[in-house]
Motif scaffolding. Structure first.
Motif, mmCIF file in Angstrom:
data_model
loop_
_atom_site.group_PDB
_atom_site.id
_atom_site.type_symbol
_atom_site.label_atom_id
_atom_site.label_comp_id
_atom_site.label_asym_id
_atom_site.label_seq_id
_atom_site.Cartn_x
_atom_site.Cartn_y
_atom_site.Cartn_z
ATOM 1 N N GLN A 2 0.915 -1.315 -0.047
ATOM 2 C CA GLN A 2 -0.126 -0.266 -0.039
ATOM 3 C C GLN A 2 0.863 1.242 0.050
ATOM 4 O O GLN A 2 2.032 1.368 0.762
ATOM 5 C CB GLN A 2 -0.907 0.118 1.097
ATOM 6 N N VAL A 3 0.446 2.361 -0.698
ATOM 7 C CA VAL A 3 1.128 3.402 -0.999
ATOM 8 C C VAL A 3 -0.157 4.597 -0.731
ATOM 9 O O VAL A 3 -1.050 4.859 -1.537
ATOM 10 C CB VAL A 3 1.926 3.756 -2.259
ATOM 11 N N ARG A 4 0.305 5.303 0.204
ATOM 12 C CA ARG A 4 -0.778 6.641 0.734
ATOM 13 C C ARG A 4 -0.055 7.756 0.118
ATOM 14 O O ARG A 4 1.067 8.296 0.306
ATOM 15 C CB ARG A 4 -1.017 6.317 1.982
ATOM 16 N N ASP A 43 -1.957 -1.347 -3.904
ATOM 17 C CA ASP A 43 -2.767 -0.340 -3.914
ATOM 18 C C ASP A 43 -2.402 1.016 -3.691
ATOM 19 O O ASP A 43 -1.265 1.160 -2.853
ATOM 20 C CB ASP A 43 -3.802 -0.570 -2.992
ATOM 21 N N VAL A 44 -2.925 2.127 -4.235
ATOM 22 C CA VAL A 44 -2.429 3.303 -4.093
ATOM 23 C C VAL A 44 -3.659 4.314 -3.730
ATOM 24 O O VAL A 44 -4.895 4.050 -4.253
ATOM 25 C CB VAL A 44 -1.546 3.997 -5.366
ATOM 26 N N VAL A 45 -3.389 4.980 -2.581
ATOM 27 C CA VAL A 45 -4.718 5.733 -2.081
ATOM 28 C C VAL A 45 -4.212 7.254 -2.238
ATOM 29 O O VAL A 45 -3.082 7.597 -2.040
ATOM 30 C CB VAL A 45 -5.182 5.342 -0.793
ATOM 31 N N TYR A 46 -5.281 8.383 -2.676
ATOM 32 C CA TYR A 46 -5.009 9.590 -2.464
ATOM 33 C C TYR A 46 -5.967 10.367 -1.852
ATOM 34 O O TYR A 46 -7.140 10.071 -1.982
ATOM 35 C CB TYR A 46 -4.656 10.092 -3.932
ATOM 36 N N GLU A 47 -5.696 11.383 -1.045
ATOM 37 C CA GLU A 47 -6.640 12.264 -0.474
ATOM 38 C C GLU A 47 -6.179 13.781 -0.420
ATOM 39 O O GLU A 47 -5.026 13.738 -0.278
ATOM 40 C CB GLU A 47 -7.058 11.736 0.893
ATOM 41 N N ARG A 99 4.236 1.735 2.620
ATOM 42 C CA ARG A 99 4.266 0.753 3.688
ATOM 43 C C ARG A 99 4.302 -0.835 3.208
ATOM 44 O O ARG A 99 3.588 -1.165 2.732
ATOM 45 C CB ARG A 99 2.639 0.758 4.252
ATOM 46 N N GLY A 100 5.683 -1.075 3.857
ATOM 47 C CA GLY A 100 6.111 -2.509 3.701
ATOM 48 C C GLY A 100 5.876 -3.358 5.018
ATOM 49 O O GLY A 100 5.370 -2.687 5.888
ATOM 50 N N ASN A 101 5.999 -4.762 4.855
ATOM 51 C CA ASN A 101 5.648 -5.277 6.079
ATOM 52 C C ASN A 101 6.998 -5.394 6.798
ATOM 53 O O ASN A 101 7.030 -5.947 8.095
ATOM 54 C CB ASN A 101 5.398 -6.882 5.526
ATOM 55 N N LYS A 108 8.428 7.413 4.884
ATOM 56 C CA LYS A 108 7.340 8.497 4.647
ATOM 57 C C LYS A 108 8.261 9.664 4.047
ATOM 58 O O LYS A 108 9.456 9.817 4.556
ATOM 59 C CB LYS A 108 6.769 9.072 5.934
ATOM 60 N N ILE A 109 7.646 10.145 2.837
ATOM 61 C CA ILE A 109 8.460 11.065 2.301
ATOM 62 C C ILE A 109 7.690 12.246 1.781
ATOM 63 O O ILE A 109 6.611 12.460 1.442
ATOM 64 C CB ILE A 109 9.226 10.628 0.971
ATOM 65 N N ASN A 110 8.289 13.574 1.701
ATOM 66 C CA ASN A 110 7.814 14.707 1.124
ATOM 67 C C ASN A 110 8.762 15.434 0.547
ATOM 68 O O ASN A 110 10.202 14.954 0.512
ATOM 69 C CB ASN A 110 6.953 15.550 2.182
#
Length: 390
Positions: free
Chosen positions: A175-177, A282-286, A301-303, A308-310
């Motif tokens: 998952q990538v947020r 999956d990729v989510v965006y908000e 997010r890995g197991n 976290k990056i900006n």
């Protein structure tokens, strides 16, 4: 076993890898530039170009007089000014920088490539999915350089983060947020437009004819005729990082919940949540356009760990490590990535090597956002490719 940063990790955290690769051009290597679309973003790009020069602005095209005059002034009066961008392409220049509204991007870029000019093309490089093939063909059928304006590809800490992800440091990422919040009411003041100095018909170009609107002129990204809203303005940057890190290029499905809660005058939604399914993750965006707390960023997010990056830096958090020992690795940005991205473009103009953000990457990033917009127009979900697109 606790995670122990190695020498590579130290180099990532300190930024020494980037410092070692920085170089300056010789005085006899001045790049002659044509400017197409001279609004606010172009001023930022020219600021970056000045930092990595030497370069000389030879000509500028814009449909708004004050924009042309501002670029002529910063060129010390040397740049010629034009309404029609094709007149810029007739000049003795090496490259053009294009920062027009989205609906002009492909036409201008294709004409520039045909004229034998190298191109720095702002994102999103296309306004529609269909334009992707035409732009790619125009680049790959010739020998010109095209750098897409996906500056994360040259940003040191993004490059190091991608190395970590591809090297397996996070384990399996499923998952990538992604997120981006801006406040157009607070942070985006606009100036009155001198309509006598504006050629509105030329600004519209191939877009449907319509009366002048100051809101559309300033905030064209939020109208379907000219832009694509958050999906192509903001999400495009982040999904490009995802494609790069995860070695993929397009989603199989997209779902979106979105609406106009604040800026009802826009075409595009100002508040949205979207989800994209890629092979294996999956990729989510908000995001929303009336709150800027937290700005924008990504979380891979890995197991085994989460990254976290900006645009300020990144941090890696290890699963099973106590909070007082997390993050196990941090890196801060020491240079605006757009400067490095323009530097890479200039280097490629000289060397003729492939740029960090070649045409295929820009087309794929724009397409992902455009697929999200298609889902919005089709009751919130879509599978890709559709039967009509195969």
């Amino acid at each position: 076993m606790p995670y122990q940063p190695n020498r590579r990790s130290f180099l990532i955290a300190s930024g020494l890898t980037a410092l070692a690769s920085t170089k300056a051009f010789g005085a006899n290597n001045t790049i002659r530039i044509g400017v197409i679309g001279a609004g606010g973003r172009m001023q930022n790009l020219l600021d970056c170009a000045d930092k990595v020069g030497p370069c000389q602005i030879v000509a500028v095209s814009d449909v708004y007089g004050p924009h042309r005059d501002a670029v002529k002034e910063r060129s010390n009066g040397i740049a010629t000014t034009h309404l029609d961008y094709r007149e810029v392409l007739d000049k003795d220049i090496d490259a053009v920088i294009i920062a027009s509204p989205d609906h002009w991007h492909v036409r201008m870029a294709v004409d520039a490539l045909s004229a034998g000019k190298d191109v720095y093309l702002e994102k999103p490089v296309t306004h529609t999915i269909e334009e992707g093939a035409a732009l790619t063909r125009a680049v790959r059928s010739g020998k010109q350089i095209l750098q897409c304006g996906m500056q994360q590809r040259s940003w040191t800490h993004f490059r190091d983060a991608v190395d970590l992800i591809q090297g397996g440091s996070l384990g399996r990422v499923t998952q990538v947020r992604t997120y981006w919040w801006q406040n157009y009411g607070l942070h985006w003041p606009t100036k009155p437009v001198d309509t006598q100095a504006l050629d509105w018909k030329l600004w519209l170009g191939a877009a449907p004819d319509q009366p002048f609107s100051e809101e559309k002129f300033h905030r064209w990204r939020w109208y379907w005729d000219f832009g694509g809203g958050a999906m192509t303005d903001l999400f495009t940057h982040w999904i490009d990082v995802v494609h790069w890190a995860m070695k993929t290029e397009q989603p199989r499905q997209a779902q979106i919940i979105a609406d106009k809660f604040v800026f009802e005058q826009w075409d595009c939604p100002d508040t949205l949540q979207a989800a994209f399914r890629y092979p294996g993750f999956d990729v989510v965006y908000e995001g929303m356009m009336s709150s800027s707390i937290d700005d924008g960023g990504l979380e891979f997010r890995g197991n085994e760990a989460t990254l976290k990056i900006n645009r300020s830096g990144f941090a890696v958090y290890r699963e099973g490590v106590k909070n007082d020992q997390n993050p196990v690795l941090k890196s801060e940005s020491f240079r605006d990535g757009t400067i490095s991205h323009m530097e890479n473009f200039f280097e490629c103009v000289h060397s003729r090597k492939e740029p960090n953000a070649p045409v295929e990457t820009g087309v794929a990033a724009a397409r992902a956002g455009q697929i999200g917009n298609l889902a919005y127009h089709r009751n919130g979900q879509i599978s890709w490719p559709t039967k009509s697109s195969t």
